[in-house]
Design a protein around this motif. Sequence first.
Motif, PDB file in Angstrom:
ATOM      1  N   ALA A 145       0.837  -1.067   0.017  1.00 44.12           N
ATOM      2  CA  ALA A 145       0.094   0.039  -0.107  1.00 44.12           C
ATOM      3  C   ALA A 145       0.806   1.069  -0.054  1.00 44.12           C
ATOM      4  CB  ALA A 145      -0.986  -0.036   1.180  1.00 44.12           C
ATOM      5  N   SER A 146       0.462   2.402  -0.956  1.00 44.25           N
ATOM      6  CA  SER A 146       1.210   3.313  -1.011  1.00 44.25           C
ATOM      7  C   SER A 146       1.311   4.239   0.395  1.00 44.25           C
ATOM      8  CB  SER A 146       0.986   4.392  -2.071  1.00 44.25           C
ATOM      9  OG  SER A 146      -0.543   4.640  -1.743  1.00 44.25           O
ATOM     10  N   THR A 147       0.134   3.952   1.256  1.00 39.61           N
ATOM     11  CA  THR A 147       0.056   4.910   2.299  1.00 39.61           C
ATOM     12  C   THR A 147       1.070   4.440   3.340  1.00 39.61           C
ATOM     13  OG1 THR A 147      -1.812   3.398   3.023  1.00 39.61           O
ATOM     14  CG2 THR A 147      -2.230   5.689   2.103  1.00 39.61           C
ATOM     15  N   ARG A 148       1.370   2.870   3.502  1.00 41.05           N
ATOM     16  CA  ARG A 148       2.213   2.596   4.414  1.00 41.05           C
ATOM     17  C   ARG A 148       3.809   2.796   3.860  1.00 41.05           C
ATOM     18  NH1 ARG A 148       4.576  -2.508   6.689  1.00 41.05           N
ATOM     19  NH2 ARG A 148       3.637  -3.848   4.771  1.00 41.05           N
ATOM     20  N   ASN A 195      -8.639   3.698  -7.642  1.00 41.15           N
ATOM     21  CA  ASN A 195      -8.258   2.049  -7.482  1.00 41.15           C
ATOM     22  C   ASN A 195      -7.426   1.907  -8.332  1.00 41.15           C
ATOM     23  OD1 ASN A 195     -10.851   2.863  -8.445  1.00 41.15           O
ATOM     24  ND2 ASN A 195     -11.169   0.777  -8.579  1.00 41.15           N
ATOM     25  N   ASP A 299      -4.041   3.889  -9.074  1.00 41.53           N
ATOM     26  CA  ASP A 299      -3.641   3.656  -7.761  1.00 41.53           C
ATOM     27  C   ASP A 299      -3.208   5.052  -7.229  1.00 41.53           C
ATOM     28  OD1 ASP A 299      -2.794   2.712  -5.291  1.00 41.53           O
ATOM     29  OD2 ASP A 299      -1.860   0.862  -6.231  1.00 41.53           O
ATOM     30  N   ASN A 324       1.168   5.333  -6.159  1.00 37.20           N
ATOM     31  CA  ASN A 324       1.795   4.176  -6.236  1.00 37.20           C
ATOM     32  C   ASN A 324       2.471   3.894  -7.465  1.00 37.20           C
ATOM     33  OD1 ASN A 324       2.892   1.619  -5.710  1.00 37.20           O
ATOM     34  ND2 ASN A 324       1.080   1.033  -4.758  1.00 37.20           N
ATOM     35  N   THR A 363       6.734   0.506  -4.157  1.00 35.34           N
ATOM     36  CA  THR A 363       6.076  -0.608  -3.385  1.00 35.34           C
ATOM     37  C   THR A 363       6.432  -1.940  -3.929  1.00 35.34           C
ATOM     38  OG1 THR A 363       3.965  -0.654  -4.540  1.00 35.34           O
ATOM     39  CG2 THR A 363       4.037   0.910  -2.763  1.00 35.34           C
ATOM     40  N   THR A 365       4.939  -4.117  -5.412  1.00 33.61           N
ATOM     41  CA  THR A 365       3.973  -4.711  -6.259  1.00 33.61           C
ATOM     42  C   THR A 365       4.368  -4.467  -7.847  1.00 33.61           C
ATOM     43  OG1 THR A 365       3.043  -2.520  -6.460  1.00 33.61           O
ATOM     44  CG2 THR A 365       2.183  -3.856  -4.709  1.00 33.61           C
ATOM     45  N   ASP A 701      -1.322  -6.540   1.689  1.00 32.29           N
ATOM     46  CA  ASP A 701      -0.200  -5.426   2.326  1.00 32.29           C
ATOM     47  C   ASP A 701       1.030  -5.739   3.127  1.00 32.29           C
ATOM     48  OD1 ASP A 701       0.939  -2.600   2.162  1.00 32.29           O
ATOM     49  OD2 ASP A 701       0.325  -2.560   4.336  1.00 32.29           O
TER      50      ASP A 701
END
Length: 796
Positions: A145-148, A195, A299, A324, A363, A365, A701
Motif C-alpha cells: 500500500a502506498s500509504t504505508r 483504485n 492507484d 503508487n 511498493t 507490487t 499489504d
Amino acid sequence: MANPNGVGASVRRREDPRFLTGRGNYTDDFKRPNMTHMVHVRSPYAHALVKGIDASAALAAPGVVAVLTGADMEADKVGSLPCGWQIHSKDGSPMKEPGHFPLARGRVRYVGDAVAVVIAETKDQARDAAELVMVDYEELPAVAASTRAATPDAPQVHDEAPGNVCYDWHIGDKAAVDSAFAQAAHVAKIDLVNNRLVPNAMEPRAALGEYDPSSGEHTLTTTSQNPHVIRLLMGAFVLGIPEHKLRVVAPDVGGGFGSKIFHYGEEAVVTWAAKKIGRPVKWTADRSESFLTDAHGRDHVSHAELAMDKDGHFLGLRVATLANLGAYLSTFAPSIPTYLYATLLAGQYKTPAIYAEVKAVFTNTAPVDAYRGAGRPEACYLIERLVDIAAGVAGLDRVEIRRRNFVPASAMPYQTPVALQYDSGDFAKNLDIALPLVDYDGFAARKAASKAKGKLRGIGFSTYIEACGIAPSNVAGALGARAGLYESAEVRFHPTGSVTVFTGSHSHGQGHETTFAQLVSQRFGVPIENVEIVHGDTAKIPFGMGTYGSRSLAVGGSAIVKAMDKVERKAKKIAAHMLEAAETDIEVKEGRFTVAGTDKSLGIGDIALQAYVPHNFPLDELEPGLDEQAFYDPKNFTYPNGCHVCEVEIDPDTGVTQVVAFSAVDDFGNVINPLIVEGQVHGGIVQGIGQALLENCVYDDESGQLLTGSYMDYCMPRADDVPSFTVRYHEDQPCTHNPLGVKGCGEAGTIGASAAVMNAVVDALGAFGVTHIDMPATPEKIWRVIQDATPAMAAE
C-alpha cells in the motif's frame, strides 16, 4: 458528389473481416523453423534476496535447451530497462531511478519478478522444467500500500530510494491558493482513492526473438503499441544493438489500452536469448502471468479542497496526491501522476489558482503506468467528485455550479493555472445538449417511480476535459520526456494509381486502416479499397512514435496530411506540364487536376503513371516518382471535452447497482468516421463503468501477494452490466492548430464515465447521508453503507 468513403462517412472498419473470421496475424501465430519456447521462473515472494539458483534438474529435463539467469545477462553486459520520462522533485533533485533488470539480480521486489527463464523445444516442456528450477530465497519484509510505503518505518523497496520516495513534485502557485482559501466563504473537501486496475486486453503479451548470424540482424516480433520506441529503448539502452541491426515488428495486436506501450523485460530476454542459443525464442504469457506482470493502472490516494466565494464561484484548488509506482519505474510511469494528471486539474473550470503536490512511492507490487486515459481519468474523477461536494456546501444545484464556473467559449484560447492552454471548446454547449437528451427535468418523476418499487435512483454528471497528442517535442522534453513526440508518414502512389501509406502510428483496435484510408480517398479521389495502410514494422517505416494518448489521428493523421500536401504539390507540377498550362492555373478537387476555366483535367492515376513512366514529364524540374514523406510535431495538445450523464438504480436490500442510462455529449473537433468514433466512446465508457462498479486490484499489504489474480477475483464488465448508450457530438469547435481540426476520441469515454457513475451512486445514496464512497461501488460496499446509516435516514 460527396465521396461515400471520404471524410465524415461512417465507413465500416476494413480490418474487421480478418479479425472476425480468425485470419488476424498475431505474435503468437508466428512459427519459425527450429523455434524454441520460453517460460519464466517468477518469484513467489514480493520481496526477497535471491541467494542461489540451481538449474541442474531443469537442464536434465526432456527438451530443455537452456536455463538462463540474471547472472548470464549481467555477464553479457545487458543493461537495465530504461525509463522514458524524468521528473524532478520540488527541491530540483532528479527522481530516483533504481535499476530494473529483465531478470532479477540478487533481489526480487514483487510477486512475478522474473529470476530465470527455461527454454525448451515445446512450451509444455519449458513449463514443466521451470518447476524444477530451485531458487534459494531469503524472504524480506514487504509493503504493497502506498500509504504505508510512505511511513517512516515501512520496509525499503530500494536502498537508493530512502523512504520509498521516487519524487516529491509540485505544480501551481501555492501562495495564490493560500490567499484564495483565506478569503473563501465556502470550502469543499474530499478524500478519495483512485483504485488500481489490471489491464485485460484480449491478447496477452507475447514476444518472438530471432537472430541472423549471416547479417548480424536481430528481429523482435512483439505485442506493442509503439515498435519504434521499443527498438530505441531496447537497442540503445538494454542490449546495445545499433538500430540498423534491430528490427521490431508489431503485427496485429489484440488490444492494448496503454499496457502495451512499454518496453517489458520479456522482449529483451527473447531477443538476447535468440542470439545466445542460436535459435528463435518465443514467449507467450498466460492470463495469470498477465495479471502479475502487465503494468497496472491508476492507484492514487488524494486529498483535495476547493475554495469558493459566497456565490459558489471557484477561487482556489489545492490537491495532495500519493501515487503508487509499484516496484520499478515502467517506461512512462513518472509522467502519469504529474504532467498527465495535475496539469488537468483545472478541468472545464475557470479556477484562478491551483496548487498540486504529488508524491510518488515504490511498493512491492507490479509496476504502475499508463492505462486508458493515463492521468486524465484520475484528474477528472477528483475534480468532478469534488464539484458535487462543493454544490452541497454552497447550496447550489449540481448543474448550476458547473455552469457558473465553466470557462466560457469566448475566453478561448484559455491559459489554465497549471501549464496547459486550451485552444477551443464550448463547455456550456455540451451541457445544454445533454440536459434535454437525458430528460433531466423528468428525473424527479423517475426517482419517485423507483422509490415506489423499493429502489434508489440517482443521476450523476461529469464534465471532463483531456489533453491528447502530447506536444510539442521541445516542450515535452523540457518537462522530462526522453523522446520526441512527433509522428511520421509516407504516401506512395504506385504507377496504377493505388496508394500505400506508411505510418509511424500503430493500430491495435482503433480502425486506422479505415480512417487513414478515408483521408487519402477524400483528398485524391482514390477508391478506399485501393489505399493500403502499413504500420508496425521498423523495417518498413523508418521512424514513428506509436499509438497512445489519443494521438493517432491528431498527430499521425496530420503527418499523413503533410505528406499528401507534398504529393499534391508535385502532382500539380506534373499536371501543368502534361496539360500545357501554368501551375497557378491548376485547380485540385478530390484527385482531379483541372485547368481553371476549362474542361481539361487529369486524374491522380494519370499523373502517377506519368511520374513512373516519364515520357511526358518535366525531368529538368522534377525527379520521377510520386512518393513523399513528412514529419509532424504538434504545436500544442488537443483538448477533447464533453458532458457525460449517468443514471443508476440501486437495490437497497442487496446493494446491487444497475446503470439504467448513460449519455455522452462530446466535442472531438472534426470527426472523420462517426461510426468508429461512436465505437471508441462505447468501449471507453464500459471501461469507466468497470472501474466505478466492478474492477479492483488488491494486494495483501503485509505479504505483497496479489489477491485478485484471476477473473474469479477480478470482476470485468460484461454486456449485461451496461445499458445501450446514447452518444452525441458536435463539430463547431475544431482544434485550431492541426490541419484536420481533430481532437482525439479513444480515451474520452473512460475519462468521463467513472465520475458520472460515482456521482450518480452518491446521489442515489443521499437519503442515507452519504456524500462519498470510493470506487469500486460493489454491492457489498453499498449494502454496508446502507446498513450503517442511522435508522431515521434509512426510514426516510
